[in-house]
Each structure stands twice: as structure tokens, then as C-alpha cells.
Enzyme design. Sequence first.
Site, PDB file in Angstrom:
ATOM      1  N   GLY A  40       6.031  -5.500  -6.828  1.00 37.83           N
ATOM      2  CA  GLY A  40       4.667  -5.824  -7.242  1.00 37.83           C
ATOM      3  C   GLY A  40       3.679  -4.858  -6.614  1.00 37.83           C
ATOM      4  N   GLY A  42       0.181  -5.279  -7.292  1.00 44.30           N
ATOM      5  CA  GLY A  42      -1.160  -5.852  -7.367  1.00 44.30           C
ATOM      6  C   GLY A  42      -1.809  -5.735  -5.999  1.00 44.30           C
ATOM      7  CB  SER A 284     -16.723 -13.976 -13.567  1.00 35.20           C
ATOM      8  OG  SER A 284     -16.928 -14.239 -12.205  1.00 35.20           O
ATOM      9  NE  ARG A 330     -12.605 -20.752  -9.636  1.00 29.20           N
ATOM     10  CZ  ARG A 330     -12.070 -19.560  -9.492  1.00 29.20           C
ATOM     11  NH1 ARG A 330     -10.763 -19.425  -9.455  1.00 29.20           N
ATOM     12  NH2 ARG A 330     -12.838 -18.502  -9.379  1.00 29.20           N
ATOM     13  CG  LEU A 441      -9.677 -10.986  -5.659  1.00 30.20           C
ATOM     14  CD1 LEU A 441     -10.893 -10.168  -6.075  1.00 30.20           C
ATOM     15  CD2 LEU A 441      -8.444 -10.469  -6.380  1.00 30.20           C
TER      16      LEU A 441
HETATM   17  C1  LIG Z   1      -9.120 -13.150 -15.394  1.00 35.16           C
HETATM   18  C2  LIG Z   1      -8.963 -13.397 -13.921  1.00 35.16           C
HETATM   19  C3  LIG Z   1     -10.008 -13.184 -13.063  1.00 35.16           C
HETATM   20  C4  LIG Z   1      -9.872 -13.419 -11.697  1.00 35.16           C
HETATM   21  N1  LIG Z   1     -10.937 -13.211 -10.863  1.00 35.16           N
HETATM   22  C5  LIG Z   1     -10.781 -13.425  -9.545  1.00 35.16           C
HETATM   23  C6  LIG Z   1     -11.868 -13.194  -8.644  1.00 35.16           C
HETATM   24  O1  LIG Z   1     -12.961 -12.799  -9.042  1.00 35.16           O
HETATM   25  N2  LIG Z   1     -11.663 -13.425  -7.326  1.00 35.16           N
HETATM   26  C7  LIG Z   1     -10.468 -13.863  -6.836  1.00 35.16           C
HETATM   27  O2  LIG Z   1     -10.336 -14.044  -5.625  1.00 35.16           O
HETATM   28  N3  LIG Z   1      -9.423 -14.069  -7.677  1.00 35.16           N
HETATM   29  C8  LIG Z   1      -9.548 -13.859  -8.996  1.00 35.16           C
HETATM   30  N4  LIG Z   1      -8.488 -14.074  -9.831  1.00 35.16           N
HETATM   31  C9  LIG Z   1      -7.162 -14.345  -9.251  1.00 35.16           C
HETATM   32  C10 LIG Z   1      -6.576 -13.039  -8.700  1.00 35.16           C
HETATM   33  O3  LIG Z   1      -6.904 -11.970  -9.554  1.00 35.16           O
HETATM   34  C11 LIG Z   1      -5.069 -13.081  -8.577  1.00 35.16           C
HETATM   35  O4  LIG Z   1      -4.674 -14.250  -7.958  1.00 35.16           O
HETATM   36  C12 LIG Z   1      -4.574 -11.905  -7.733  1.00 35.16           C
HETATM   37  O5  LIG Z   1      -5.084 -10.690  -8.214  1.00 35.16           O
HETATM   38  C13 LIG Z   1      -3.060 -11.859  -7.726  1.00 35.16           C
HETATM   39  O6  LIG Z   1      -2.675 -10.711  -7.031  1.00 35.16           O
HETATM   40  P1  LIG Z   1      -1.159 -10.457  -6.694  1.00 35.16           P
HETATM   41  O7  LIG Z   1      -1.096  -9.128  -6.041  1.00 35.16           O
HETATM   42  O8  LIG Z   1      -0.582 -11.609  -5.996  1.00 35.16           O
HETATM   43  O9  LIG Z   1      -0.414 -10.384  -8.131  1.00 35.16           O
HETATM   44  P2  LIG Z   1      -0.693  -9.505  -9.438  1.00 35.16           P
HETATM   45  O10 LIG Z   1      -1.947  -8.756  -9.399  1.00 35.16           O
HETATM   46  O11 LIG Z   1      -0.442 -10.430 -10.592  1.00 35.16           O
HETATM   47  O12 LIG Z   1       0.444  -8.420  -9.409  1.00 35.16           O
HETATM   48  C14 LIG Z   1       1.777  -8.730  -9.678  1.00 35.16           C
HETATM   49  C15 LIG Z   1       2.573  -7.447  -9.594  1.00 35.16           C
HETATM   50  O13 LIG Z   1       3.944  -7.768  -9.638  1.00 35.16           O
HETATM   51  C16 LIG Z   1       4.600  -6.999 -10.624  1.00 35.16           C
HETATM   52  N5  LIG Z   1       5.680  -7.835 -11.115  1.00 35.16           N
HETATM   53  C17 LIG Z   1       5.638  -9.141 -11.458  1.00 35.16           C
HETATM   54  N6  LIG Z   1       6.864  -9.573 -11.788  1.00 35.16           N
HETATM   55  C18 LIG Z   1       7.673  -8.508 -11.660  1.00 35.16           C
HETATM   56  C19 LIG Z   1       9.061  -8.322 -11.884  1.00 35.16           C
HETATM   57  N7  LIG Z   1       9.844  -9.313 -12.270  1.00 35.16           N
HETATM   58  N8  LIG Z   1       9.557  -7.075 -11.687  1.00 35.16           N
HETATM   59  C20 LIG Z   1       8.772  -6.037 -11.290  1.00 35.16           C
HETATM   60  N9  LIG Z   1       7.459  -6.167 -11.052  1.00 35.16           N
HETATM   61  C21 LIG Z   1       6.934  -7.396 -11.245  1.00 35.16           C
HETATM   62  C22 LIG Z   1       3.544  -6.651 -11.631  1.00 35.16           C
HETATM   63  O14 LIG Z   1       3.901  -5.471 -12.292  1.00 35.16           O
HETATM   64  C23 LIG Z   1       2.336  -6.466 -10.716  1.00 35.16           C
HETATM   65  O15 LIG Z   1       2.376  -5.156 -10.194  1.00 35.16           O
HETATM   66  C24 LIG Z   1      -8.635 -13.868 -11.197  1.00 35.16           C
HETATM   67  C25 LIG Z   1      -7.572 -14.095 -12.068  1.00 35.16           C
HETATM   68  C26 LIG Z   1      -7.731 -13.891 -13.426  1.00 35.16           C
HETATM   69  C27 LIG Z   1      -6.609 -14.229 -14.332  1.00 35.16           C
END
Ligand SMILES: Cc1cc2nc3c(=O)[nH]c(=O)nc-3n(C[C@H](O)[C@H](O)[C@H](O)COP(=O)(O)OP(=O)(O)OC[C@H]3O[C@@H](n4cnc5c(N)ncnc54)[C@H](O)[C@@H]3O)c2cc1C
Length: 637
Positions: A40, A42, A284, A330, A441
Site C-alpha cells: 500500500g 496511500g 466534504s 457524522r 489522515l
Molecule cells: C472521498 C473521501 C474523502 C475523504 N476525506 C478525508 C479527509 O478530508 N480527512 C480525513 O482525515 N480522512 C478523509 N477520508 C478518509 C481517508 O482518506 C482514508 O481513510 C485514508 O486516506 C486511508 O489511507 P490508507 O493509506 O490507509 O489507505 P489508502 O489510501 O486506501 O491506500 C491503500 C493502498 O493500498 C494498496 N492496496 C490495497 N489493496 C492492495 C492489494 N491487495 N495489493 C496491493 N496493493 C493494495 C492501494 O493500491 C493503495 O496504494 C476520506 C475518504 C474518502 C473516501
Amino acid sequence: MKLDSKTPGGPLEQKWDKHRFDLKMVNPANKRKFSIIVVGTGLAGGSAAATLAELGYNVKVFTYHDSPRRAHSIAAQGGINAAKNYQNDGDSIWRLFFDTIKGGDYRAREGNVYRLAQVSVNIIDQCVAQGVPFARDYGGLLANRSFGGAQVSRTFYARGQTGQQLLLGAYGALMRQVAAGKVELHTRKDMLDLVLVDGVARGIVVRDLITGEVEAHTADAVVLATGGYARVYYLSTMAMASNVTAIWQAHKKGAFFANASWGQIHPTCIPRHGDRQSKLTLMSESLRNDGRIWAYKNKGETRPPGQIPDEDRDYYLERIYPSFGNLAPRDVSSRAAKRVCDDGFGVGSTGHAVYLDFRDAIARDGRDVIDSKYGNLFQMYHEITDEDPYQVPMRIYPAPHYTMGGLWVDYNLMSTVPGLFVIGEANYSDHGANRLGASALMQGLAGGYFILPYTIGGYLSGEKLPKIAADHDACRGAVSGVKDRINRLLSLNGSRTVEEIHKDLGLLMWEKCGMSRNEEGLREALRRIPEIREEFWQDAKVVGRNEDLNQVLENADRVAAYLEFAELMVQDALQRTESCGCHLREESQTPDGEAVRKDDEYAFVSAWEFQGVGKEPALHKENLDFEFVSLSTRSYK
Ligand SMILES: Cc1cc2nc3c(=O)[nH]c(=O)nc-3n(C[C@H](O)[C@H](O)[C@H](O)COP(=O)(O)OP(=O)(O)OC[C@H]3O[C@@H](n4cnc5c(N)ncnc54)[C@H](O)[C@@H]3O)c2cc1C
């Protein structure tokens, strides 16, 4: 198995410092001897991989995207919380800690949440140093806005593109390490299984999405940062490929899954408009700083919104929750919207929407000010609905958006499988039963930049880890299991598309295990899910072949995982007969629809152990001890 959270003792403020001091360290010169897999890219995975490499570890990063920058984090709009108190409005680490514990309805670990609030201030410094262009006020200081569940302004933002800008920061840090040779970047690789050697996480199996090749990769530890699973509902605000596969496969290999049914339903999304939609769009929560939410006061209203005078509008959040108003959290806001719509006061052609209205804010601050704060969000809404929100109020309705459930982790962010760490939305996280806006985030970056890089060292320094090659028996076994799975999927030649079956599952989950749940509905879902799963394996059609880019095949494997996981989600919701946060059990509410918690029975994290597909999972409880806050009924009135 007894769950040990490994939360250090002592005063709340000193737990993390003391723990960091007590953790064994890896000598700087020895770090290069260890390799770590991060799945991942993200905010959680990207920040962790960059930081681990900066510390000297050898890191292998995997993502199914073609670039780390495409991770779903890029979609985050509104902002990131931090207890900087730049507004001098009474914020503090303690207040952020308390708001988060309360917002999560007293179902998170105190030690973790306090650490999150402490670390939040470092995140902002880190990101500013990377050049993240946070909004600034006239005097040049970083600006803040308010988000739900707080009475201070602590949300840092970059217009409506905060996630994108933060991800660019993490991406820059990651690519620096790629260029330095410390990070091996593997794009277009889908993680389909976890490799265990003697019960310890030592690798993963991935499928190359372009060539179909299935291969194993090994390391001394594995970090999953694979995001959330709200796509179990089919329609959600999450990216189309967001999935449960990686954590579900890890669960099947022994990692406990916590609070699986706690998913957040976000109150401000563009309402669903038909049966052919595959995605919902978030507007948002930051819009609730200035927009006012209302529904009709009278049933059968037919006038256009601009012609409805204030006395015929029900600003129901301001009416029911006067002290938090439109910034009620929320879960509370979503349920209130559902109630007014179910009671027949909803707006628009479907009646399943309420208005988010900027008329007063534009009159007060002027269009330019509103545009500078939310311009891109207004533009997005306009493009999607063909309605200009400067002229007519936005229509919004709650939609699945985030998952608080995920793999259980201890204070070190390690799962019940030794060597398997889980960060970001993929773990069951610090948000308890309801995440406050702008805290995801914060949690993802806290884990990636500031927590995991220390705790993983504590693990690595204490273990004797023999080198494991990719042709180890355990790897070969896992690779052949994945190949069998792919072949089985490719043999499906029925009459229904995978998408159709996913929709059936999603609708069932939304109706029976969505915004509110009851025993009868949950039991019905438990009957239906195995039937839908059976239909998938009997009647789905998967076209194409393995050796090419085949998105039907990719998706089929993700849906297959959801079809197994959904049962766990329902079991989790059924077991918990209390209401808490986003989990409203209809049997446990006040006459006016407020959640009734049962602290005597349910002040624990539900951590589930896999017992086989279709078999009832085993429940383990991690009791939540509240030493520093006293449990009370949440009130935003
Ligand atoms: C529309 C929207 C707006 C949001 N706005 C906010 C905000 O303003 N403030 C806030 O705090 N939160 C917000 N959130 C929530 C927040 O964006 C997410 O919770 C956070 O970005 C998740 O980050 P992460 O790194 O955990 O996962 P992600 O960003 O989902 O990244 C997951 C990563 O894992 C990889 N991956 C997944 N499964 C696999 C697999 N099987 N094999 C290989 N790679 C894989 C993907 O390619 C990606 O790189 C929002 C969410 C949404 C949907």
C-alpha cells in the site's frame, strides 16, 4: 488466546515516551540487514515506507496502482486534525484526545488515542517541511477550520484537496528513497496472500496485473497498509478497487479481525440517482462549516428550494443539537438525515436527500470567500449534478465512506500474527465506534511517520529471523494456492456478471447491516450471504484470461473475498446488542432515536478469529479500561 494490547502503564502523557525508551532498538548499522515489505502506498503505507527506508531498512513496496500517487488517499478532501492550537481557541492534546474518545463513543483504547493526539502536532511540522501547501491566514500562519464533533478549529487543509497534497509530500519522500536504492517499488502488483513461516509473517504473494504472473516476495516483516473495505456495500465513496482482500487473507492465516461491522456512513454525499451507478461522491464535511442543512417542514412540499421561506424549512441539526448544530458528528448527523427522510420530509425527486445550503454564507461572506474555501468542491458538485450550488442548495444523503473495523493490532501496531503490522485504515484503528472528520489522515500519517518506524524496530531487534527465499516451501505452497484460486475464478462461465452479484451483496448489506441494524435483519443477512456466495461460484461469469490485463478477474477475486467477509461483518453486528457510535442496534435506542450504549456488557473490542468459510468465527474480547476519562452518554445537544 489472550489478547495483550501491550499498552504501557503509567501516566497517560508519559506512556508513549516511556514505551519508545523501553523498546529495543536496532543499531543504525544493522538496519540495512533487515528487509520490510509494505503493501500500500496511500498516506499510511507511503509515509511508513519512506520513513523506514530513511532509517536505513531495505523496503519493498507494493501497490496495484501504476503509481504510488494513485492511492485512494488522494481523494481526501477536507483536512487533517492536529492539536496545534494555532487558533488559540482552547485546543490541546488533551482536548483532541478527549474529543476522539468521546466521538468514538468510548470504544477505543485510551493509550493509543492519547498518543495519536500527541503525534498529531509532529505530522503538521513534517508535512510543512515537505512543502505541503496548507492554507494560510492573512498573517501567514497555517489556517484551520472546524470539523464535526469538536468545538475548536483544528483542521489543517489545502482547499478541498488535502489528501492529494499530503500524498504528494509522502510520495516525494518515498521516491527519494527509491532513487537512493533503499526502496524497491513494485507497481501493478495485487497482494493475494500472506506467507507464514512457523507462524510468523515472512512474505506475500502477488499477482502482476499486466502479465498475470504470480510470485512470492519475502522479508523480515510485513506491513499492510491496504486501506478500507466500504465497497462491501458496493456503492460507497471509496475508490472502485478498495478491497478487503489483503487483510481478509491475513485473517484467514490467523490475524484477528476487530469490530468488523463498524463502518462510517458519511452524512454529506451526493445522493444515489439510479440503478446504474457504481460509485458515490463525497461532498466534504468541511462544507458544514458554512453550509446549513435543512429538510422540508411540511410533507408534500413542491416549491423549489429558493422559494421556501425559513419558516417552512427544518434546520433539523440546529434544532436537535443546538450546541454543535451542523457540526454534529457524522454518525449522529447521518442518522438524523435518515430519520427526516424516512418520516417523509426528504427533498428532491426521491425524497432521500436533504439540502446543504450556502445562501446565508454567501450573503454573509460573499461569493469570493466561499469560492476560496470550497471552490473545487462546488465545481465538482456542479459537474456531477448539473446544478450550480451557488444558486441552488446541494442535495446530500449519507453513504458508506470509511471503515473503523480492520485487523486487530496491539499498541505496537502488530497483529496477532507475529511480524505482521497493520497501519492506516486497514487496522481497526483508534477511532472506536465512530471516526471524527479529518482524523483518518492524522491516524494514517501518525502510524506511518511516527509510530510504526519505532515499534517495528522493537520487534526486529528481539527476533531471530532466518533468511527465507522466495522458493521456500511456504512460498511455493502459497503461490500454488493463489494460482488455484485464479483458475477457479477463470473457470466461472455462468450467466451473471460479477458486478451484478456484488450489487446484490451490497444492497443486502446496506439494508440489513448499514446505517441501522436489528436482529431480524441481521439474521436474514446471515441466511442470504451464503446463498449469494453460492450463486457467485455457480453462476458468475469471468471473461478473459490470466495472462493479460483482466479487470473482470481482478474484481472477481475482490468480490469473492467480500462474499466471505460479509458474514463476519454481520456476526460482529449481531453479537453487539448495544448501540455505539455508527453501530445503531434498533433494539437499543431512546424513543427519539439516540444510541443507547451498554458499558457494563460491551466496553470491549471484538476481535474475531477465523474458523473456516461459512463457519461461526470465535470471539475474543479486549476489555477497554478507562482510567483517565469517565464514560458518559454522548451529547451534542
Ligand atoms: C472521498 C473521501 C474523502 C475523504 N476525506 C478525508 C479527509 O478530508 N480527512 C480525513 O482525515 N480522512 C478523509 N477520508 C478518509 C481517508 O482518506 C482514508 O481513510 C485514508 O486516506 C486511508 O489511507 P490508507 O493509506 O490507509 O489507505 P489508502 O489510501 O486506501 O491506500 C491503500 C493502498 O493500498 C494498496 N492496496 C490495497 N489493496 C492492495 C492489494 N491487495 N495489493 C496491493 N496493493 C493494495 C492501494 O493500491 C493503495 O496504494 C476520506 C475518504 C474518502 C473516501
